[in-house]
Motif scaffolding. Structure first.
Motif, PDB file in Angstrom:
ATOM      1  N   ARG A 105     -15.973  89.100 -44.088  1.00  0.00           N
ATOM      2  CA  ARG A 105     -16.270  90.521 -43.925  1.00  0.00           C
ATOM      3  C   ARG A 105     -15.776  91.316 -45.125  1.00  0.00           C
ATOM      4  NH1 ARG A 105     -12.739  93.612 -39.712  1.00  0.00           N
ATOM      5  NH2 ARG A 105     -11.334  93.248 -41.469  1.00  0.00           N
ATOM      6  N   ASP A 106     -14.575  91.019 -45.593  1.00  0.00           N
ATOM      7  CA  ASP A 106     -14.042  91.725 -46.752  1.00  0.00           C
ATOM      8  C   ASP A 106     -14.868  91.446 -48.006  1.00  0.00           C
ATOM      9  OD1 ASP A 106     -12.074  92.715 -45.106  1.00  0.00           O
ATOM     10  OD2 ASP A 106     -10.581  91.192 -45.678  1.00  0.00           O
ATOM     11  N   GLY A 107     -15.421  90.221 -48.052  1.00  0.00           N
ATOM     12  CA  GLY A 107     -16.239  89.875 -49.209  1.00  0.00           C
ATOM     13  C   GLY A 107     -17.538  90.664 -49.284  1.00  0.00           C
ATOM     14  N   LEU A 108     -17.967  91.202 -48.143  1.00  0.00           N
ATOM     15  CA  LEU A 108     -19.195  92.002 -48.146  1.00  0.00           C
ATOM     16  C   LEU A 108     -19.013  93.345 -48.835  1.00  0.00           C
ATOM     17  CD1 LEU A 108     -20.466  91.323 -44.502  1.00  0.00           C
ATOM     18  CD2 LEU A 108     -21.291  90.292 -46.620  1.00  0.00           C
ATOM     19  N   GLY A 109     -17.792  93.753 -49.035  1.00  0.00           N
ATOM     20  CA  GLY A 109     -17.530  95.036 -49.685  1.00  0.00           C
ATOM     21  C   GLY A 109     -17.502  96.169 -48.690  1.00  0.00           C
ATOM     22  N   SER A 110     -17.393  97.340 -49.256  1.00  0.00           N
ATOM     23  CA  SER A 110     -17.304  98.525 -48.406  1.00  0.00           C
ATOM     24  C   SER A 110     -18.650  98.849 -47.774  1.00  0.00           C
ATOM     25  CB  SER A 110     -16.818  99.714 -49.236  1.00  0.00           C
ATOM     26  OG  SER A 110     -17.734  99.965 -50.297  1.00  0.00           O
ATOM     27  N   VAL A 111     -18.607  99.578 -46.704  1.00  0.00           N
ATOM     28  CA  VAL A 111     -19.821  99.968 -45.988  1.00  0.00           C
ATOM     29  C   VAL A 111     -20.557 101.037 -46.778  1.00  0.00           C
ATOM     30  CG1 VAL A 111     -20.732 100.946 -43.856  1.00  0.00           C
ATOM     31  CG2 VAL A 111     -18.778  99.384 -43.784  1.00  0.00           C
TER      32      VAL A 111
END
Length: 268
Positions: A60-66
Motif C-alpha cells: 500500500r505504501d508503495g502505491l504512493g499518496s492518494v
C-alpha cells in the motif's frame, strides 16, 4: 497467580487488538470476525497474519499518496481519448475518400494516357516515314502492364535497315528520330512556340534538308511558331526570318533582322 497474570496479559492483548481494529477498520472484533466468514480453528497463526499484514502495508505504501484529482484526471483523459477516437475515424474516412479519388484519377489517367499514346504513336510513324523517305517506327510500353508505371521504348527501321531500338542508330538518324517524336507530340498537343537549339548540328546537308522539309510541313499543319537556333547555312536559308548579332564597330553589338520572304520578293 501465574495463571491470573497470563489471563490479565491476554485480556490486555485482546483490548489492544480491539482498539487497533476500531482505529484502523472502524469496527468491532465481533463484526470483523463475522465478515471473515471463517471459524476460529481456521485462523492462521499470529506470526503469519502479522507478516501478511506487514506485506500488504508495504504494498500500500508503495502505491504512493492518494491522488485526490484522480476522477478529474480520468474525466480529462476520457475526453481526450474520445477526441482521439473521433479524429481517428475522421482520418480513416479521409483515407478512404483519398484512395477512392486516387483510384478514379488513375483510371482517368490511364484512359487519357493510352489515348494520347495512340495519337502520338500514329503521328510518330507518319513523321518518321516522311523524314526518312520510308521505313517504319513505333512506340511501345515496356516493363509494366500499367501504362502509368510503364517505360517507353522507341523502335525504328530506316529504309534498308533492320528494325532496332533508337540507341543502335547513327547520330544523325537518332536526331531525326527524336525530332519526329517531338513533332509527333506537338501534333497531338500543339504549343504556341517551339524552340529548337542546334538540333541540326549532327546532321549532314541531306538530312538538314529533310529537317527543313519537316518544319515546313509542321508550319502548314499547326499554328506553332518555330524558333531555330542554328549556324547551318542550309537551315538559315530555309527560314522565313533571320535574327543575328553583328559588331559593326569594335565592342558595339547590334541586333539584325532580315525577312527572307520579303527579300525574295524584292529580288524577283
Amino acid at each position: 497467580a501465574a495463571s491470573e497474570a497470563r489471563a490479565e496479559a491476554a485480556r490486555a492483548a485482546v483490548t489492544q487488538a480491539a482498539e487497533r481494529i476500531a482505529e484502523m477498520l472502524d469496527t468491532t472484533p465481533e463484526a470483523l470476525f463475522e465478515t471473515l466468514e471463517i471459524g476460529a480453528p481456521a485462523l492462521p497463526p499470529t506470526d503469519e497474519i502479522e507478516a501478511r499484514v506487514a506485506k500488504l502495508k508495504r504494498q500500500r505504501d508503495g502505491l504512493g499518496s492518494v491522488n485526490l484529482r484522480a476522477e478529474e484526471d480520468a474525466a480529462a483523459i476520457r475526453e481526450e481519448h474520445d477526441g482521439l477516437v473521433s479524429e481517428k475515424a475522421d482520418l480513416e474516412e479521409a483515407i478512404r475518400t483519398l484512395r477512392t479519388g486516387i483510384g478514379s484519377l488513375n483510371r482517368e489517367g490511364r484512359e487519357r494516357l493510352l489515348a494520347a499514346f495512340s495519337q502520338v504513336n500514329e503521328n510518330f510513324g507518319t513523321l518518321f516515314t516522311h523524314l526518312f523517305g520510308g521505313g517504319e517506327a513505333r512506340l511501345t510500353l515496356v516493363e509494366s502492364d500499367d501504362p502509368l508505371e510503364a517505360g517507353l521504348e522507341i523502335l525504328c527501321q530506316p529504309p534498308g535497315k533492320k528494325l532496332s531500338v533508337l540507341s543502335l542508330l547513327s547520330g544523325g538518324e537518332q536526331t531525326l528520330t527524336a525530332l519526329a517524336l517531338i513533332f509527333a507530340v506537338f501534333l497531338a498537343n500543339p504549343a504556341p512556340i517551339c524552340v529548337l537549339d542546334e538540333v541540326d548540328a549532327p546532321l549532314d546537308d541531306a538530312n538538314v534538308t529533310r529537317f527543313c522539309d519537316l518544319l515546313d510541313e509542321m508550319t502548314r499543319r499547326t499554328d506553332t511558331r518555330f524558333l531555330i537556333i542554328t549556324h547551318h547555312a542550309v537551315t538559315m536559308a530555309r527560314m522565313d526570318r533571320l535574327y543575328g548579332v553583328t559588331m559593326g564597330e569594335q565592342g558595339v553589338s547590334q541586333l539584325v533582322s532580315v525577312d527572307l520572304r520579303r527579300a525574295e520578293q524584292m529580288v524577283a
